[in-house]
Design a protein around this motif. Structure first.
Motif: not given
Length: 520
Positions: A27-36, A45-60
Protein backbone atom coordinates in the motif's frame (compact mmCIF):
# COMPACT_ATOMS: atom_id res chain seq x y z
CA UNK A 1 21.40 16.23 -29.42
CA UNK A 2 19.40 15.95 -26.19
CA UNK A 3 20.86 15.31 -22.76
CA UNK A 4 21.53 11.68 -21.80
CA UNK A 5 18.79 9.98 -19.85
CA UNK A 6 19.16 9.60 -16.08
CA UNK A 7 19.68 5.87 -16.57
CA UNK A 8 22.67 6.52 -18.86
CA UNK A 9 24.23 8.81 -16.27
CA UNK A 10 23.38 7.01 -13.06
CA UNK A 11 23.93 3.35 -13.95
CA UNK A 12 27.65 2.80 -13.60
CA UNK A 13 29.43 -0.02 -15.38
CA UNK A 14 31.26 -0.95 -12.18
CA UNK A 15 28.95 -1.37 -9.17
CA UNK A 16 31.61 -2.61 -6.76
CA UNK A 17 31.02 -1.06 -3.33
CA UNK A 18 27.70 0.46 -4.39
CA UNK A 19 24.23 -0.21 -2.97
CA UNK A 20 21.23 -0.75 -5.24
CA UNK A 21 18.38 1.52 -4.09
CA UNK A 22 14.73 1.37 -5.18
CA UNK A 23 11.34 1.96 -3.59
CA UNK A 24 8.93 -0.78 -2.54
CA UNK A 25 5.43 -0.05 -1.24
CA UNK A 26 2.96 -2.26 0.57
CA UNK A 27 0.00 0.00 0.00
CA UNK A 28 1.85 3.14 1.14
CA UNK A 29 3.53 3.89 4.43
CA UNK A 30 3.38 7.44 5.77
CA UNK A 31 5.86 9.09 8.11
CA UNK A 32 4.77 8.61 11.70
CA UNK A 33 4.11 12.32 12.19
CA UNK A 34 1.68 12.26 9.23
CA UNK A 35 -0.45 9.47 10.74
CA UNK A 36 -3.29 10.58 13.06
CA UNK A 37 -2.18 10.12 16.66
CA UNK A 38 -4.91 7.61 17.50
CA UNK A 39 -3.70 5.31 14.68
CA UNK A 40 0.02 5.43 15.50
CA UNK A 41 0.13 2.50 18.00
CA UNK A 42 -1.70 0.27 15.50
CA UNK A 43 0.59 1.41 12.67
CA UNK A 44 3.63 0.59 14.79
CA UNK A 45 2.42 -2.89 15.79
CA UNK A 46 0.70 -4.16 12.63
CA UNK A 47 2.89 -2.53 9.97
CA UNK A 48 0.43 -3.53 7.27
CA UNK A 49 1.32 -0.42 5.28
CA UNK A 50 4.98 0.27 4.60
CA UNK A 51 7.18 2.09 2.11
CA UNK A 52 10.91 1.38 2.11
CA UNK A 53 13.99 2.00 0.04
CA UNK A 54 15.88 -1.20 -0.61
CA UNK A 55 19.37 -1.17 0.92
CA UNK A 56 18.74 2.12 2.68
CA UNK A 57 20.23 1.25 5.16
CA UNK A 58 22.42 -1.41 3.49
CA UNK A 59 21.16 -5.01 3.63
CA UNK A 60 17.65 -3.87 4.52
CA UNK A 61 15.10 -6.69 4.35
CA UNK A 62 12.84 -6.20 1.28
CA UNK A 63 9.07 -6.18 1.61
CA UNK A 64 8.71 -8.59 -1.31
CA UNK A 65 10.75 -9.98 -4.19
CA UNK A 66 9.88 -7.63 -7.06
CA UNK A 67 11.79 -4.40 -7.66
CA UNK A 68 12.64 -2.15 -10.62
CA UNK A 69 15.60 -3.24 -12.72
CA UNK A 70 18.86 -1.26 -12.59
CA UNK A 71 18.65 1.61 -15.05
CA UNK A 72 14.86 1.33 -15.38
CA UNK A 73 13.12 4.66 -15.93
CA UNK A 74 9.62 5.95 -16.47
CA UNK A 75 8.70 8.83 -18.78
CA UNK A 76 5.53 10.84 -18.16
CA UNK A 77 4.04 13.92 -19.89
CA UNK A 78 3.55 16.94 -17.66
CA UNK A 79 1.50 19.03 -20.10
CA UNK A 80 2.28 22.04 -22.30
CA UNK A 81 5.00 20.11 -24.09
CA UNK A 82 6.90 19.21 -20.92
CA UNK A 83 7.73 15.69 -19.78
CA UNK A 84 9.73 14.04 -17.04
CA UNK A 85 12.05 11.05 -17.20
CA UNK A 86 12.43 9.54 -13.76
CA UNK A 87 14.81 6.76 -12.70
CA UNK A 88 13.12 4.05 -10.65
CA UNK A 89 16.33 2.45 -9.41
CA UNK A 90 19.62 4.10 -8.49
CA UNK A 91 22.91 3.33 -6.82
CA UNK A 92 24.21 4.89 -3.63
CA UNK A 93 27.57 5.13 -1.94
CA UNK A 94 28.26 6.06 1.67
CA UNK A 95 24.55 6.58 2.25
CA UNK A 96 24.11 9.07 -0.62
CA UNK A 97 22.60 8.56 -4.03
CA UNK A 98 25.12 8.93 -6.82
CA UNK A 99 24.45 11.90 -9.08
CA UNK A 100 26.08 13.40 -12.17
CA UNK A 101 29.22 15.42 -11.68
CA UNK A 102 28.36 19.06 -11.04
CA UNK A 103 24.77 18.35 -10.07
CA UNK A 104 23.60 20.52 -7.15
CA UNK A 105 23.34 18.91 -3.74
CA UNK A 106 19.79 18.32 -2.49
CA UNK A 107 20.78 19.61 0.95
CA UNK A 108 19.97 23.22 -0.01
CA UNK A 109 16.46 22.17 -1.06
CA UNK A 110 15.98 20.20 2.16
CA UNK A 111 17.13 23.18 4.22
CA UNK A 112 14.67 25.46 2.41
CA UNK A 113 11.80 23.04 2.93
CA UNK A 114 12.73 22.70 6.59
CA UNK A 115 12.28 26.42 7.08
CA UNK A 116 8.74 26.41 5.68
CA UNK A 117 6.15 26.86 8.42
CA UNK A 118 2.81 25.40 7.36
CA UNK A 119 -0.15 27.24 8.86
CA UNK A 120 -2.11 25.33 11.49
CA UNK A 121 -5.90 25.43 11.09
CA UNK A 122 -5.52 28.09 8.40
CA UNK A 123 -5.61 28.04 4.62
CA UNK A 124 -4.20 29.96 1.67
CA UNK A 125 -4.11 29.25 -2.10
CA UNK A 126 -0.62 27.71 -2.12
CA UNK A 127 -1.43 25.40 0.79
CA UNK A 128 -4.71 24.33 -0.82
CA UNK A 129 -3.09 23.49 -4.15
CA UNK A 130 -0.29 21.58 -2.41
CA UNK A 131 -2.75 19.57 -0.31
CA UNK A 132 -4.84 18.66 -3.37
CA UNK A 133 -1.70 17.57 -5.22
CA UNK A 134 -0.51 15.38 -2.35
CA UNK A 135 -3.87 13.75 -1.70
CA UNK A 136 -4.66 13.14 -5.38
CA UNK A 137 -1.29 11.47 -5.89
CA UNK A 138 -1.73 9.17 -2.90
CA UNK A 139 -4.87 7.76 -4.50
CA UNK A 140 -3.48 7.82 -8.05
CA UNK A 141 -0.60 5.57 -7.10
CA UNK A 142 -2.02 3.47 -4.24
CA UNK A 143 -5.85 3.29 -4.16
CA UNK A 144 -6.78 -0.42 -4.65
CA UNK A 145 -10.31 -0.11 -6.09
CA UNK A 146 -10.02 1.90 -9.30
CA UNK A 147 -10.89 -1.21 -11.33
CA UNK A 148 -14.41 -1.29 -9.85
CA UNK A 149 -14.98 2.49 -9.63
CA UNK A 150 -16.05 4.38 -12.74
CA UNK A 151 -14.14 7.67 -12.44
CA UNK A 152 -11.93 9.86 -14.64
CA UNK A 153 -9.36 10.57 -11.95
CA UNK A 154 -7.38 13.03 -14.09
CA UNK A 155 -10.53 15.09 -14.63
CA UNK A 156 -11.15 15.02 -10.86
CA UNK A 157 -7.71 16.59 -10.35
CA UNK A 158 -8.44 19.44 -12.76
CA UNK A 159 -11.82 20.18 -11.19
CA UNK A 160 -10.47 20.01 -7.65
CA UNK A 161 -7.56 22.36 -8.38
CA UNK A 162 -9.98 24.88 -9.89
CA UNK A 163 -12.24 24.69 -6.83
CA UNK A 164 -9.27 25.01 -4.47
CA UNK A 165 -8.14 28.19 -6.22
CA UNK A 166 -11.48 29.92 -5.73
CA UNK A 167 -12.21 28.65 -2.19
CA UNK A 168 -12.41 31.44 0.34
CA UNK A 169 -10.04 31.59 3.30
CA UNK A 170 -12.36 29.58 5.57
CA UNK A 171 -11.26 26.08 6.44
CA UNK A 172 -14.83 24.79 5.91
CA UNK A 173 -14.80 25.70 2.20
CA UNK A 174 -11.59 23.82 1.45
CA UNK A 175 -12.68 20.87 3.57
CA UNK A 176 -15.72 20.58 1.32
CA UNK A 177 -13.46 20.68 -1.76
CA UNK A 178 -11.38 17.81 -0.38
CA UNK A 179 -14.51 15.88 0.55
CA UNK A 180 -15.87 16.25 -2.96
CA UNK A 181 -12.64 14.84 -4.39
CA UNK A 182 -12.58 11.87 -2.01
CA UNK A 183 -16.26 11.18 -2.77
CA UNK A 184 -15.31 10.32 -6.36
CA UNK A 185 -13.37 7.29 -5.07
CA UNK A 186 -16.61 5.62 -3.90
CA UNK A 187 -14.77 4.46 -0.78
CA UNK A 188 -16.96 3.95 2.29
CA UNK A 189 -13.97 4.62 4.53
CA UNK A 190 -13.23 7.80 2.59
CA UNK A 191 -13.59 10.84 4.81
CA UNK A 192 -11.99 14.23 5.30
CA UNK A 193 -11.81 15.50 8.84
CA UNK A 194 -10.58 18.92 9.72
CA UNK A 195 -11.49 22.26 11.20
CA UNK A 196 -15.26 22.54 11.06
CA UNK A 197 -17.81 24.70 12.80
CA UNK A 198 -20.92 22.86 11.60
CA UNK A 199 -23.48 21.47 14.05
CA UNK A 200 -26.58 19.34 13.70
CA UNK A 201 -30.14 19.32 14.93
CA UNK A 202 -31.48 17.68 18.10
CA UNK A 203 -33.35 15.24 15.88
CA UNK A 204 -32.53 11.87 14.27
CA UNK A 205 -33.69 11.19 10.72
CA UNK A 206 -34.04 8.04 8.64
CA UNK A 207 -35.38 7.15 5.19
CA UNK A 208 -38.64 5.26 5.64
CA UNK A 209 -40.98 4.32 2.79
CA UNK A 210 -39.06 6.70 0.55
CA UNK A 211 -39.49 9.73 2.83
CA UNK A 212 -37.19 11.45 5.34
CA UNK A 213 -38.79 10.72 8.69
CA UNK A 214 -38.08 11.87 12.25
CA UNK A 215 -37.16 8.71 14.16
CA UNK A 216 -35.99 10.26 17.44
CA UNK A 217 -35.85 13.67 19.12
CA UNK A 218 -33.99 15.20 22.04
CA UNK A 219 -37.27 15.96 23.80
CA UNK A 220 -35.58 14.74 26.99
CA UNK A 221 -33.49 17.93 26.75
CA UNK A 222 -35.92 20.35 25.15
CA UNK A 223 -39.61 19.65 25.76
CA UNK A 224 -40.53 22.56 23.47
CA UNK A 225 -39.43 20.69 20.32
CA UNK A 226 -42.33 20.87 17.90
CA UNK A 227 -41.45 17.81 15.81
CA UNK A 228 -42.48 14.33 16.86
CA UNK A 229 -41.29 10.84 16.13
CA UNK A 230 -42.91 9.64 12.91
CA UNK A 231 -43.20 13.11 11.34
CA UNK A 232 -42.44 13.17 7.60
CA UNK A 233 -40.18 16.05 6.55
CA UNK A 234 -41.60 17.95 3.56
CA UNK A 235 -39.17 20.89 3.48
CA UNK A 236 -36.10 22.24 5.27
CA UNK A 237 -35.21 25.90 4.89
CA UNK A 238 -37.49 26.00 1.85
CA UNK A 239 -35.82 23.06 0.09
CA UNK A 240 -37.17 19.56 -0.45
CA UNK A 241 -35.51 16.84 1.65
CA UNK A 242 -34.64 14.95 -1.55
CA UNK A 243 -32.64 17.95 -2.80
CA UNK A 244 -30.97 18.33 0.60
CA UNK A 245 -29.88 14.68 0.56
CA UNK A 246 -28.83 14.82 -3.09
CA UNK A 247 -26.56 17.79 -2.37
CA UNK A 248 -25.12 16.12 0.75
CA UNK A 249 -24.28 12.94 -1.16
CA UNK A 250 -21.91 14.87 -3.46
CA UNK A 251 -19.55 15.00 -0.48
CA UNK A 252 -19.99 11.41 0.74
CA UNK A 253 -17.76 8.62 -0.51
CA UNK A 254 -19.02 5.05 -0.79
CA UNK A 255 -21.85 2.90 -2.11
CA UNK A 256 -25.34 4.33 -2.62
CA UNK A 257 -26.54 2.68 0.59
CA UNK A 258 -23.65 4.11 2.61
CA UNK A 259 -24.07 7.56 1.05
CA UNK A 260 -27.66 7.48 2.28
CA UNK A 261 -26.56 6.65 5.83
CA UNK A 262 -23.97 9.45 5.94
CA UNK A 263 -26.22 12.03 4.25
CA UNK A 264 -29.00 11.37 6.77
CA UNK A 265 -26.54 11.85 9.63
CA UNK A 266 -25.61 15.25 8.17
CA UNK A 267 -29.18 16.26 7.35
CA UNK A 268 -29.82 19.85 8.45
CA UNK A 269 -26.28 20.60 9.64
CA UNK A 270 -25.15 24.22 9.68
CA UNK A 271 -23.77 27.00 11.84
CA UNK A 272 -23.92 26.22 15.59
CA UNK A 273 -26.77 27.93 17.34
CA UNK A 274 -28.52 28.92 14.10
CA UNK A 275 -32.19 28.26 13.41
CA UNK A 276 -33.69 25.96 10.80
CA UNK A 277 -37.17 26.20 9.33
CA UNK A 278 -38.60 22.73 8.86
CA UNK A 279 -42.02 21.66 7.65
CA UNK A 280 -43.31 18.23 8.63
CA UNK A 281 -46.42 16.21 7.92
CA UNK A 282 -47.99 14.85 11.08
CA UNK A 283 -50.34 12.21 9.75
CA UNK A 284 -52.58 14.29 7.44
CA UNK A 285 -51.75 17.85 8.47
CA UNK A 286 -48.62 19.91 7.85
CA UNK A 287 -46.82 21.82 10.55
CA UNK A 288 -44.09 24.48 10.31
CA UNK A 289 -41.40 24.38 13.00
CA UNK A 290 -38.26 26.20 14.03
CA UNK A 291 -35.36 24.07 15.27
CA UNK A 292 -32.12 25.38 16.69
CA UNK A 293 -28.83 23.73 15.84
CA UNK A 294 -26.80 22.66 18.83
CA UNK A 295 -23.83 24.65 20.04
CA UNK A 296 -20.97 24.05 22.45
CA UNK A 297 -21.57 21.36 25.04
CA UNK A 298 -25.12 20.84 23.76
CA UNK A 299 -23.74 18.91 20.76
CA UNK A 300 -22.73 15.95 22.92
CA UNK A 301 -25.60 16.39 25.36
CA UNK A 302 -28.29 16.37 22.70
CA UNK A 303 -26.90 13.64 20.44
CA UNK A 304 -25.69 11.02 22.85
CA UNK A 305 -29.05 9.35 23.38
CA UNK A 306 -30.55 9.76 19.90
CA UNK A 307 -31.30 6.39 18.27
CA UNK A 308 -32.44 5.30 14.84
CA UNK A 309 -34.74 2.60 16.23
CA UNK A 310 -36.09 1.58 19.61
CA UNK A 311 -33.84 -1.41 20.38
CA UNK A 312 -34.03 -3.64 23.47
CA UNK A 313 -31.24 -3.46 26.08
CA UNK A 314 -27.83 -4.72 24.79
CA UNK A 315 -28.46 -8.22 26.19
CA UNK A 316 -32.06 -9.20 26.78
CA UNK A 317 -34.57 -12.02 26.76
CA UNK A 318 -37.56 -11.18 24.58
CA UNK A 319 -41.08 -12.55 24.58
CA UNK A 320 -41.19 -16.23 23.76
CA UNK A 321 -37.77 -16.79 25.31
CA UNK A 322 -35.79 -15.44 22.35
CA UNK A 323 -32.39 -14.13 23.43
CA UNK A 324 -31.19 -10.82 22.00
CA UNK A 325 -27.54 -9.66 21.85
CA UNK A 326 -26.61 -6.30 20.32
CA UNK A 327 -23.01 -6.75 19.17
CA UNK A 328 -22.72 -2.99 18.56
CA UNK A 329 -23.36 -2.21 22.26
CA UNK A 330 -22.77 -5.30 24.40
CA UNK A 331 -19.16 -5.92 25.42
CA UNK A 332 -17.58 -9.37 25.26
CA UNK A 333 -17.19 -9.75 29.05
CA UNK A 334 -20.96 -9.23 29.40
CA UNK A 335 -21.65 -11.75 26.63
CA UNK A 336 -19.19 -14.23 28.10
CA UNK A 337 -20.97 -14.06 31.46
CA UNK A 338 -24.24 -14.98 29.70
CA UNK A 339 -22.79 -17.64 27.39
CA UNK A 340 -24.54 -20.40 29.38
CA UNK A 341 -27.92 -18.79 28.68
CA UNK A 342 -27.08 -18.53 24.95
CA UNK A 343 -26.00 -22.17 24.80
CA UNK A 344 -29.34 -23.30 26.23
CA UNK A 345 -31.40 -20.88 24.11
CA UNK A 346 -33.52 -22.24 21.28
CA UNK A 347 -33.51 -18.92 19.37
CA UNK A 348 -31.05 -16.01 19.37
CA UNK A 349 -30.93 -12.68 17.54
CA UNK A 350 -27.56 -10.97 17.12
CA UNK A 351 -27.78 -7.30 16.12
CA UNK A 352 -25.06 -5.95 13.80
CA UNK A 353 -26.76 -2.79 12.56
CA UNK A 354 -23.67 -0.68 13.08
CA UNK A 355 -20.05 -1.15 14.06
CA UNK A 356 -19.17 -3.87 16.58
CA UNK A 357 -17.96 -2.87 20.01
CA UNK A 358 -14.19 -2.97 20.50
CA UNK A 359 -14.28 -6.20 22.48
CA UNK A 360 -16.39 -8.00 19.84
CA UNK A 361 -13.96 -7.46 16.95
CA UNK A 362 -12.18 -10.74 17.66
CA UNK A 363 -15.25 -12.75 16.67
CA UNK A 364 -15.26 -14.49 20.05
CA UNK A 365 -18.96 -15.22 20.16
CA UNK A 366 -18.81 -16.52 16.57
CA UNK A 367 -16.40 -19.23 17.66
CA UNK A 368 -19.18 -20.64 19.84
CA UNK A 369 -21.49 -20.93 16.80
CA UNK A 370 -19.55 -23.52 14.76
CA UNK A 371 -18.00 -26.88 15.47
CA UNK A 372 -15.32 -26.30 12.80
CA UNK A 373 -12.83 -23.52 12.21
CA UNK A 374 -14.15 -20.35 10.55
CA UNK A 375 -12.45 -18.64 7.63
CA UNK A 376 -12.48 -14.85 7.51
CA UNK A 377 -12.57 -12.74 4.33
CA UNK A 378 -9.48 -12.46 2.15
CA UNK A 379 -7.63 -9.20 2.78
CA UNK A 380 -5.15 -8.33 0.04
CA UNK A 381 -2.64 -5.52 0.54
CA UNK A 382 -1.42 -4.29 -2.87
CA UNK A 383 2.32 -4.06 -3.58
CA UNK A 384 3.81 -1.39 -5.82
CA UNK A 385 7.12 -0.59 -7.47
CA UNK A 386 5.85 1.53 -10.39
CA UNK A 387 3.97 4.85 -10.45
CA UNK A 388 0.34 4.89 -11.56
CA UNK A 389 -0.02 1.24 -10.44
CA UNK A 390 1.23 0.18 -13.88
CA UNK A 391 1.44 -2.64 -13.15
CA UNK A 392 1.07 -3.69 -9.51
CA UNK A 393 3.75 -5.95 -8.13
CA UNK A 394 1.12 -8.27 -6.62
CA UNK A 395 -0.66 -8.59 -3.29
CA UNK A 396 0.11 -9.84 0.18
CA UNK A 397 -2.97 -11.85 1.10
CA UNK A 398 -3.99 -12.47 4.69
CA UNK A 399 -6.87 -14.54 5.97
CA UNK A 400 -7.74 -15.27 9.58
CA UNK A 401 -8.78 -18.70 10.82
CA UNK A 402 -10.96 -18.87 13.94
CA UNK A 403 -10.90 -22.17 15.83
CA UNK A 404 -14.13 -23.34 17.52
CA UNK A 405 -14.73 -22.72 21.22
CA UNK A 406 -16.77 -24.60 23.78
CA UNK A 407 -19.53 -24.58 24.80
CA UNK A 408 -21.34 -24.60 21.48
CA UNK A 409 -24.45 -22.54 20.70
CA UNK A 410 -26.82 -24.84 18.80
CA UNK A 411 -30.10 -22.89 18.69
CA UNK A 412 -31.55 -21.14 15.64
CA UNK A 413 -29.79 -17.83 15.01
CA UNK A 414 -30.68 -14.66 13.10
CA UNK A 415 -28.47 -11.62 12.45
CA UNK A 416 -29.79 -8.09 11.88
CA UNK A 417 -27.95 -6.00 9.28
CA UNK A 418 -28.28 -2.86 7.20
CA UNK A 419 -26.09 -0.21 5.56
CA UNK A 420 -24.83 1.00 8.94
CA UNK A 421 -22.85 -2.25 9.10
CA UNK A 422 -19.50 -1.32 7.61
CA UNK A 423 -15.98 -2.74 7.60
CA UNK A 424 -15.55 -5.14 10.56
CA UNK A 425 -19.29 -5.72 10.83
CA UNK A 426 -19.26 -6.77 7.18
CA UNK A 427 -16.36 -9.11 7.82
CA UNK A 428 -18.39 -10.76 10.56
CA UNK A 429 -21.50 -11.03 8.40
CA UNK A 430 -19.45 -12.48 5.54
CA UNK A 431 -18.38 -15.27 7.91
CA UNK A 432 -22.04 -15.79 8.83
CA UNK A 433 -23.02 -16.02 5.17
CA UNK A 434 -20.17 -18.32 4.10
CA UNK A 435 -20.43 -20.73 7.02
CA UNK A 436 -24.23 -20.60 7.29
CA UNK A 437 -24.17 -19.56 10.93
CA UNK A 438 -27.61 -18.01 10.79
CA UNK A 439 -30.17 -16.10 8.73
CA UNK A 440 -29.33 -12.47 7.89
CA UNK A 441 -32.39 -10.19 8.10
CA UNK A 442 -32.58 -6.55 7.04
CA UNK A 443 -30.85 -4.75 4.19
CA UNK A 444 -27.51 -4.74 2.35
CA UNK A 445 -24.44 -3.59 4.27
CA UNK A 446 -22.23 -0.64 3.31
CA UNK A 447 -19.81 -2.44 0.96
CA UNK A 448 -16.52 -1.13 2.39
CA UNK A 449 -13.95 -3.33 4.08
CA UNK A 450 -10.19 -3.42 4.51
CA UNK A 451 -7.79 -1.53 6.73
CA UNK A 452 -7.93 2.25 6.86
CA UNK A 453 -4.71 4.07 5.92
CA UNK A 454 -5.15 7.68 7.08
CA UNK A 455 -2.75 10.57 6.54
CA UNK A 456 -2.60 14.20 7.61
CA UNK A 457 -2.27 17.29 5.46
CA UNK A 458 -1.04 20.73 6.43
CA UNK A 459 -3.70 23.00 7.85
CA UNK A 460 -5.29 20.44 10.16
CA UNK A 461 -6.94 18.14 7.58
CA UNK A 462 -6.93 14.34 7.87
CA UNK A 463 -7.93 12.03 5.03
CA UNK A 464 -9.16 8.48 5.65
CA UNK A 465 -9.29 5.83 2.92
CA UNK A 466 -9.11 2.07 2.36
CA UNK A 467 -5.61 0.76 1.70
CA UNK A 468 -6.50 -2.91 1.17
CA UNK A 469 -8.67 -4.88 -1.23
CA UNK A 470 -11.22 -7.26 0.24
CA UNK A 471 -13.27 -9.83 -1.62
CA UNK A 472 -15.94 -12.25 -0.51
CA UNK A 473 -15.14 -15.84 0.36
CA UNK A 474 -16.02 -16.97 -3.17
CA UNK A 475 -13.73 -14.33 -4.70
CA UNK A 476 -16.55 -12.07 -5.89
CA UNK A 477 -16.67 -8.30 -5.43
CA UNK A 478 -17.51 -6.94 -1.99
CA UNK A 479 -16.64 -3.26 -2.56
CA UNK A 480 -19.84 -1.21 -3.12
CA UNK A 481 -21.93 -4.44 -3.05
CA UNK A 482 -21.81 -5.42 0.62
CA UNK A 483 -23.39 -8.43 2.28
CA UNK A 484 -26.97 -8.91 1.14
CA UNK A 485 -29.63 -10.22 3.51
CA UNK A 486 -31.27 -13.62 3.23
CA UNK A 487 -34.58 -12.01 4.22
CA UNK A 488 -35.22 -8.37 3.39
CA UNK A 489 -36.94 -6.24 6.03
CA UNK A 490 -37.82 -2.55 6.05
CA UNK A 491 -39.49 -0.10 8.38
CA UNK A 492 -42.84 1.65 7.94
CA UNK A 493 -43.87 5.12 9.03
CA UNK A 494 -46.63 3.68 11.20
CA UNK A 495 -44.08 1.36 12.80
CA UNK A 496 -41.81 4.33 13.60
CA UNK A 497 -44.73 6.21 15.19
CA UNK A 498 -45.59 3.16 17.27
CA UNK A 499 -41.99 2.76 18.46
CA UNK A 500 -41.61 -0.67 16.87
CA UNK A 501 -38.40 -2.25 15.63
CA UNK A 502 -39.84 -3.93 12.55
CA UNK A 503 -36.54 -5.43 11.41
CA UNK A 504 -36.19 -7.20 14.74
CA UNK A 505 -39.85 -8.26 14.50
CA UNK A 506 -39.16 -9.77 11.08
CA UNK A 507 -36.21 -11.73 12.48
CA UNK A 508 -38.40 -13.09 15.28
CA UNK A 509 -40.99 -14.13 12.72
CA UNK A 510 -38.33 -15.91 10.64
CA UNK A 511 -37.02 -17.76 13.70
CA UNK A 512 -40.55 -18.70 14.75
CA UNK A 513 -41.33 -20.10 11.30
CA UNK A 514 -38.02 -21.95 11.24
CA UNK A 515 -38.75 -23.59 14.60
CA UNK A 516 -42.27 -24.49 13.49
CA UNK A 517 -41.01 -26.04 10.25
CA UNK A 518 -38.45 -28.10 12.16
CA UNK A 519 -41.14 -29.38 14.53
CA UNK A 520 -43.36 -30.63 11.70
Amino acid sequence: RGPPSPADILTPSDTTGLNFVAWQHRSVGFPRDKIPRVYRPEADSVRAYRSIRLNRPPEREPLFEAHPAPGETVAKPLGRGLSVQLPLALYSQDGRTRRPEGAPSPSALRDSLGRVEAPVFETNPSLRLANVTIAWNVFQHFYPYFEVVDVDWDAVLRRTLRRALVDDESTDAFRQTLRRMVAQLRDGHGQVKGPSTLAGLPVKFDRVEGSVVVVDTAAYVDRALCVEIGDVVTSIDGRSPKQELRDAKQYVSGSPQWQEVRALRQFGRGEPGSNVSITVRQRKKEKACQLRRASGSEIDRRYRKLRTENRPPPIDTLRGGVHYVDLTRAMWPEIRDRIGDLVSAERIVFDLRGHPGLSNRKYKVFQHLAADSLLQMRIATPQFIYPDQAPRAGFRTDRGILPPRSPQITGDVAFLADARAISESEGMLAVVKHHDLGIIVGQATAGANGGINPFELSGGYTIYWTGQRVRKHDGSQHHLVGIRPDVKAERTIEGVRAGRDEVLEKALEVLRESRSAAAR
